[in-house]
Design a protein around this motif. Structure first.
Motif, PDB file in Angstrom:
ATOM      1  N   PRO A   1      -9.535   8.262   0.459  1.00 21.17           N
ATOM      2  CA  PRO A   1      -8.508   8.915   0.829  1.00 21.17           C
ATOM      3  C   PRO A   1      -7.358   8.304   0.252  1.00 21.17           C
ATOM      4  CG  PRO A   1      -9.621   8.219   2.856  1.00 21.17           C
ATOM      5  CD  PRO A   1     -10.416   7.622   1.669  1.00 21.17           C
ATOM      6  N   GLY A   2      -5.998   8.906   0.059  1.00 17.66           N
ATOM      7  CA  GLY A   2      -4.873   8.355  -0.471  1.00 17.66           C
ATOM      8  C   GLY A   2      -3.662   9.083   0.121  1.00 17.66           C
ATOM      9  N   GLY A   3      -2.629   8.307   0.477  1.00 13.97           N
ATOM     10  CA  GLY A   3      -1.621   8.906   0.958  1.00 13.97           C
ATOM     11  C   GLY A   3      -1.506   9.734   2.294  1.00 13.97           C
ATOM     12  N   PHE A   4      -2.183   9.400   3.465  1.00 10.36           N
ATOM     13  CA  PHE A   4      -2.207   9.873   4.684  1.00 10.36           C
ATOM     14  C   PHE A   4      -1.517   8.980   5.731  1.00 10.36           C
ATOM     15  CE2 PHE A   4      -5.549  12.238   2.285  1.00 10.36           C
ATOM     16  CZ  PHE A   4      -5.113  13.542   2.562  1.00 10.36           C
ATOM     17  N   LYS A   5      -0.893   9.637   6.564  1.00  8.58           N
ATOM     18  CA  LYS A   5      -0.129   8.880   7.578  1.00  8.58           C
ATOM     19  C   LYS A   5      -1.330   8.571   8.691  1.00  8.58           C
ATOM     20  CE  LYS A   5       4.036   9.355   8.548  1.00  8.58           C
ATOM     21  NZ  LYS A   5       5.359   9.775   8.947  1.00  8.58           N
ATOM     22  N   THR A   6      -1.852   7.308   8.931  1.00 10.73           N
ATOM     23  CA  THR A   6      -2.541   6.888   9.951  1.00 10.73           C
ATOM     24  C   THR A   6      -1.703   5.528  10.601  1.00 10.73           C
ATOM     25  OG1 THR A   6      -3.974   5.355   8.746  1.00 10.73           O
ATOM     26  CG2 THR A   6      -4.650   7.636   8.861  1.00 10.73           C
TER      27      THR A   6
ATOM     28  N   TRP B   1       7.613   3.806   2.976  1.00 14.65           N
ATOM     29  CA  TRP B   1       6.366   4.256   2.720  1.00 14.65           C
ATOM     30  C   TRP B   1       5.997   5.149   3.659  1.00 14.65           C
ATOM     31  CZ3 TRP B   1       4.513  -1.427   2.345  1.00 14.65           C
ATOM     32  CH2 TRP B   1       4.662  -1.882   0.909  1.00 14.65           C
ATOM     33  N   GLN B   2       6.368   5.504   5.087  1.00  9.08           N
ATOM     34  CA  GLN B   2       6.123   6.430   5.968  1.00  9.08           C
ATOM     35  C   GLN B   2       6.427   7.640   5.588  1.00  9.08           C
ATOM     36  OE1 GLN B   2       4.078   5.615   8.651  1.00  9.08           O
ATOM     37  NE2 GLN B   2       3.985   3.382   7.457  1.00  9.08           N
ATOM     38  N   VAL B   3       7.706   7.691   4.826  1.00  2.96           N
ATOM     39  CA  VAL B   3       8.346   9.045   4.529  1.00  2.96           C
ATOM     40  C   VAL B   3       7.167   9.800   3.556  1.00  2.96           C
ATOM     41  CG1 VAL B   3      10.096  10.261   3.380  1.00  2.96           C
ATOM     42  CG2 VAL B   3      10.374   8.282   4.795  1.00  2.96           C
ATOM     43  N   TYR B   4       6.326   9.071   2.791  1.00  2.00           N
ATOM     44  CA  TYR B   4       5.896   9.636   1.648  1.00  2.00           C
ATOM     45  C   TYR B   4       4.269  10.088   2.069  1.00  2.00           C
ATOM     46  CZ  TYR B   4       9.581   8.611  -1.378  1.00  2.00           C
ATOM     47  OH  TYR B   4      10.848   8.252  -2.167  1.00  2.00           O
TER      48      TYR B   4
ATOM     49  N   THR C   1     -12.649  12.398  -2.704  1.00  2.00           N
ATOM     50  CA  THR C   1     -11.206  11.948  -3.176  1.00  2.00           C
ATOM     51  C   THR C   1     -10.122  12.743  -2.560  1.00  2.00           C
ATOM     52  OG1 THR C   1     -11.216  12.917  -5.235  1.00  2.00           O
ATOM     53  CG2 THR C   1     -11.955  10.479  -5.060  1.00  2.00           C
ATOM     54  N   PRO C   2     -10.099  12.837  -1.150  1.00  2.00           N
ATOM     55  CA  PRO C   2      -8.874  13.954  -0.683  1.00  2.00           C
ATOM     56  C   PRO C   2      -7.715  12.934  -0.750  1.00  2.00           C
ATOM     57  CG  PRO C   2      -9.995  12.616   1.256  1.00  2.00           C
ATOM     58  CD  PRO C   2     -11.043  12.376  -0.252  1.00  2.00           C
ATOM     59  N   GLY C   3      -6.552  13.882  -1.043  1.00  2.00           N
ATOM     60  CA  GLY C   3      -5.367  13.238  -1.161  1.00  2.00           C
ATOM     61  C   GLY C   3      -4.613  13.362  -2.625  1.00  2.00           C
ATOM     62  N   THR C   4      -3.283  13.500  -2.583  1.00  2.00           N
ATOM     63  CA  THR C   4      -2.445  13.650  -3.913  1.00  2.00           C
ATOM     64  C   THR C   4      -2.544  12.431  -4.809  1.00  2.00           C
ATOM     65  OG1 THR C   4      -0.487  13.292  -2.974  1.00  2.00           O
ATOM     66  CG2 THR C   4      -1.021  15.613  -3.014  1.00  2.00           C
ATOM     67  N   SER C   5      -2.387  11.212  -4.186  1.00  2.00           N
ATOM     68  CA  SER C   5      -2.413  10.164  -5.347  1.00  2.00           C
ATOM     69  C   SER C   5      -3.774   9.846  -5.898  1.00  2.00           C
ATOM     70  CB  SER C   5      -1.984   8.915  -4.471  1.00  2.00           C
ATOM     71  OG  SER C   5      -2.845   8.581  -3.107  1.00  2.00           O
ATOM     72  N   THR C   6      -4.940  10.370  -5.184  1.00  2.00           N
ATOM     73  CA  THR C   6      -6.353  10.269  -5.759  1.00  2.00           C
ATOM     74  C   THR C   6      -6.397  10.887  -6.963  1.00  2.00           C
ATOM     75  OG1 THR C   6      -7.045  11.913  -4.291  1.00  2.00           O
ATOM     76  CG2 THR C   6      -7.173   9.747  -3.255  1.00  2.00           C
ATOM     77  N   LEU C   7      -5.578  11.930  -7.079  1.00  2.00           N
ATOM     78  CA  LEU C   7      -5.721  12.719  -8.509  1.00  2.00           C
ATOM     79  C   LEU C   7      -5.002  12.100  -9.504  1.00  2.00           C
ATOM     80  CD1 LEU C   7      -4.916  16.256  -7.130  1.00  2.00           C
ATOM     81  CD2 LEU C   7      -7.407  15.161  -7.567  1.00  2.00           C
ATOM     82  N   SER C   8      -3.940  11.471  -9.463  1.00  2.00           N
ATOM     83  CA  SER C   8      -3.011  10.645 -10.216  1.00  2.00           C
ATOM     84  C   SER C   8      -3.336   9.270 -10.969  1.00  2.00           C
ATOM     85  CB  SER C   8      -1.589  10.832 -10.223  1.00  2.00           C
ATOM     86  OG  SER C   8      -1.342  10.300  -8.937  1.00  2.00           O
ATOM     87  N   LEU C   9      -3.273   8.403  -9.675  1.00  2.42           N
ATOM     88  CA  LEU C   9      -3.412   6.801 -10.078  1.00  2.42           C
ATOM     89  C   LEU C   9      -5.093   6.503 -10.734  1.00  2.42           C
ATOM     90  CD1 LEU C   9      -2.170   5.382  -6.652  1.00  2.42           C
ATOM     91  CD2 LEU C   9      -1.029   5.597  -8.946  1.00  2.42           C
ATOM     92  N   PRO C  10      -6.063   7.260 -10.151  1.00  2.00           N
ATOM     93  CA  PRO C  10      -7.391   6.787 -10.761  1.00  2.00           C
ATOM     94  C   PRO C  10      -7.462   7.190 -12.325  1.00  2.00           C
ATOM     95  CG  PRO C  10      -7.634   7.534  -8.740  1.00  2.00           C
ATOM     96  CD  PRO C  10      -6.115   7.936  -8.935  1.00  2.00           C
ATOM     97  N   ARG C  11      -6.845   8.325 -12.656  1.00  2.00           N
ATOM     98  CA  ARG C  11      -6.883   8.798 -14.016  1.00  2.00           C
ATOM     99  C   ARG C  11      -5.861   7.929 -14.999  1.00  2.00           C
ATOM    100  NH1 ARG C  11      -8.506  12.420 -10.525  1.00  2.00           N
ATOM    101  NH2 ARG C  11      -9.738  14.215 -11.312  1.00  2.00           N
ATOM    102  N   ILE C  12      -4.846   7.782 -14.469  1.00  2.00           N
ATOM    103  CA  ILE C  12      -3.995   6.736 -15.337  1.00  2.00           C
ATOM    104  C   ILE C  12      -4.757   5.382 -15.579  1.00  2.00           C
ATOM    105  CG2 ILE C  12      -1.925   5.244 -14.919  1.00  2.00           C
ATOM    106  CD1 ILE C  12      -0.456   7.404 -13.545  1.00  2.00           C
ATOM    107  N   HIS C  13      -5.504   4.834 -14.649  1.00  2.00           N
ATOM    108  CA  HIS C  13      -6.211   3.652 -14.772  1.00  2.00           C
ATOM    109  C   HIS C  13      -7.287   3.724 -15.697  1.00  2.00           C
ATOM    110  CE1 HIS C  13      -8.034   0.076 -13.804  1.00  2.00           C
ATOM    111  NE2 HIS C  13      -9.094   0.419 -13.277  1.00  2.00           N
TER     112      HIS C  13
ATOM    113  N   LYS D   1       6.794   0.998  -7.251  1.00  2.00           N
ATOM    114  CA  LYS D   1       8.133   0.145  -6.781  1.00  2.00           C
ATOM    115  C   LYS D   1       9.207   1.327  -6.247  1.00  2.00           C
ATOM    116  CE  LYS D   1      10.217  -1.986 -10.038  1.00  2.00           C
ATOM    117  NZ  LYS D   1      10.611  -3.223  -9.127  1.00  2.00           N
ATOM    118  N   SER D   2       9.515   0.740  -5.151  1.00  2.00           N
ATOM    119  CA  SER D   2      10.584   1.703  -4.605  1.00  2.00           C
ATOM    120  C   SER D   2      12.219   1.445  -5.061  1.00  2.00           C
ATOM    121  CB  SER D   2      10.707   1.384  -2.999  1.00  2.00           C
ATOM    122  OG  SER D   2      10.843  -0.130  -2.638  1.00  2.00           O
TER     123      SER D   2
END
Length: 393
Positions: free
Chosen positions: A274-279, A322-325, A351-363, A380-381
């Motif tokens: 997962p990526g980008g979930f609030k737990t 970070w909590q906002v996103y 791979t649930p989550g939005t960041s799991t689509l972009s970050l791995p492909r960039i890498h 970076k914030s």
């Protein structure tokens, strides 16, 4: 004449009754598939059911008697066999253990979700009398059992194994979901204490290994599933996540090897990233502040000077940003875990989550110089958020 007309009328009632039985049996079988999410309703399913409904009337009128009833029964059987399935197994009599972490976050939501689907659920918690455990006991069905389970405590894991082995008897354990996980703190690798690396490895990796090894005899007995909750940080290098990402990378590799080795036993292994979930893996702001103090206290004067007070302080302030996103809806993760448990042919990785689509492909697809730049900029914030020593270069 009245006596002669009664016999045909009785035949009509008799065969109407038989047609009703055949229809009820077919409808019950379809309803069962729907209840267990084994039937995919769509245009094709609707078309088959409409044709069968029309065919019932034709058989009853055009072919009176047993010939029409037989033809209709065969049509019901063929229709049932050709209805498009979902490719999922039924839930009936399947037991799943969710390791420690059901106090909150993914584990808590998953325990309730699997219970609603009809699983026998054993939910591991760290705080047996805490609000999370009490919520599961209060809202769960009689199939849900809350267990005290710290994956780093061998005696607790062994006691849990003995309990489940006694309760499940010959049915075995269908699935283990290794959900327990800690994040510790997010900061540059040099700033994190070694103890934080050790704790991440003990919980996120070695704890999952210990539980899996202990319960594999019961899982192998059921030809069941192992589902490991990793992270996108375990497959993509992300600044600030050295301790957490390393432990999740170890878990991902362990899952891949285990999947290959257990295939011959009929046991399937899946990894959830997962990526980008609030737990609550980030903890509370007070907990975050406490960890920040611990880090600052153990830093050497030279490292403090190189990084600078403002840079080190920025990690404490990032908690609220970070909590906002982070996404509050955990359903995509729950859906993928249930798919890994019930799909006839589960995926090796979900791979649930939005960041799991972009970050791995960039890498994966960009040269290192570009992927490092984009990943750094995405996480970076504040563009001015760099160590003091870097500003002087």
């Amino acid at each position: 004449m009245e006596l002669l007309s009664e016999e045909p009328h009785q035949d009509v009632l008799f065969f109407s009754f038989l047609y009703s039985i055949a229809t009820a049996l077919f409808g019950g079988a379809v309803a069962r598939q729907l209840r267990h999410h084994e039937l995919r309703m769509g245009v094709r399913s609707f078309f088959i059911l409409v044709l069968l409904l029309i065919g019932e009337s034709i058989c009853f009128v055009a072919l009176p008697g047993y010939s029409g009833l037989s033809l209709f029964s065969v049509a019901c059987l063929l229709s049932y066999c050709t209805l498009p399935g979902t490719g999922y197994l039924h839930v009936f009599d399947k037991a799943v253990l969710i390791t420690a972490g059901c106090d909150s976050g993914f584990g808590h939501a998953l325990a309730k979700y699997l219970d609603q689907l009809g699983f026998t659920v054993f939910a591991g918690v760290l705080h047996f009398d805490g609000p999370g455990a009490e919520g599961l006991r209060r809202n769960g069905s009689t199939r849900l059992t809350v267990l005290q389970l710290d994956v780093t405590d061998f005696e607790q894991v062994a006691r849990t194994y003995a309990k489940l082995k006694a309760e499940l008897s010959s049915r075995g354990l269908w699935g283990v979901v290794n959900n327990a996980g800690v994040l510790e703190f997010v900061a540059d690798a040099e700033l994190l204490p070694v103890d934080m690396y050790k704790h991440c490895m003990e919980v996120n990796f070695l704890g999952a290994v210990q539980v899996t090894k202990m319960f594999l005899p019961l899982i192998r007995q059921a030809k069941g599933r192992v589902v490991n909750i990793s992270s996108v940080a375990g497959s993509t290098p992300m600044p600030g996540f050295a301790a957490y990402g390393s432990s999740k990378a170890a878990l991902t590799m362990y899952s891949n090897v285990l999947r290959q080795e257990l295939a011959i036993w009929g046991v399937r292994v899946s990894t959830i990233q997962p990526g980008g979930f609030k737990t609550r893996i980030f903890g509370t702001s007070e907990h975050w502040d406490n960890l920040h103090r611990q880090i600052v206290q153990q830093l050497s004067p030279a490292v403090k000077t190189q990084y600078g007070e403002n840079y080190i302080l920025s990690f404490k302030e990032k908690y609220a940003k970070w909590q906002v996103y982070l996404k509050e809806n955990l359903q995509p993760v729950l859906n993928d875990i249930s798919n890994a448990l019930l799909a006839k042919n589960p995926k090796p990785v979900y791979t649930p989550g939005t960041s799991t689509l972009s970050l791995p492909r960039i890498h994966l697809y960009l040269p290192s110089c570009l992927s490092d730049f984009f990943t750094f900029q995405l996480l970076k914030s504040d563009p001015e958020d760099v160590p003091e020593g870097v500003k002087e270069i």
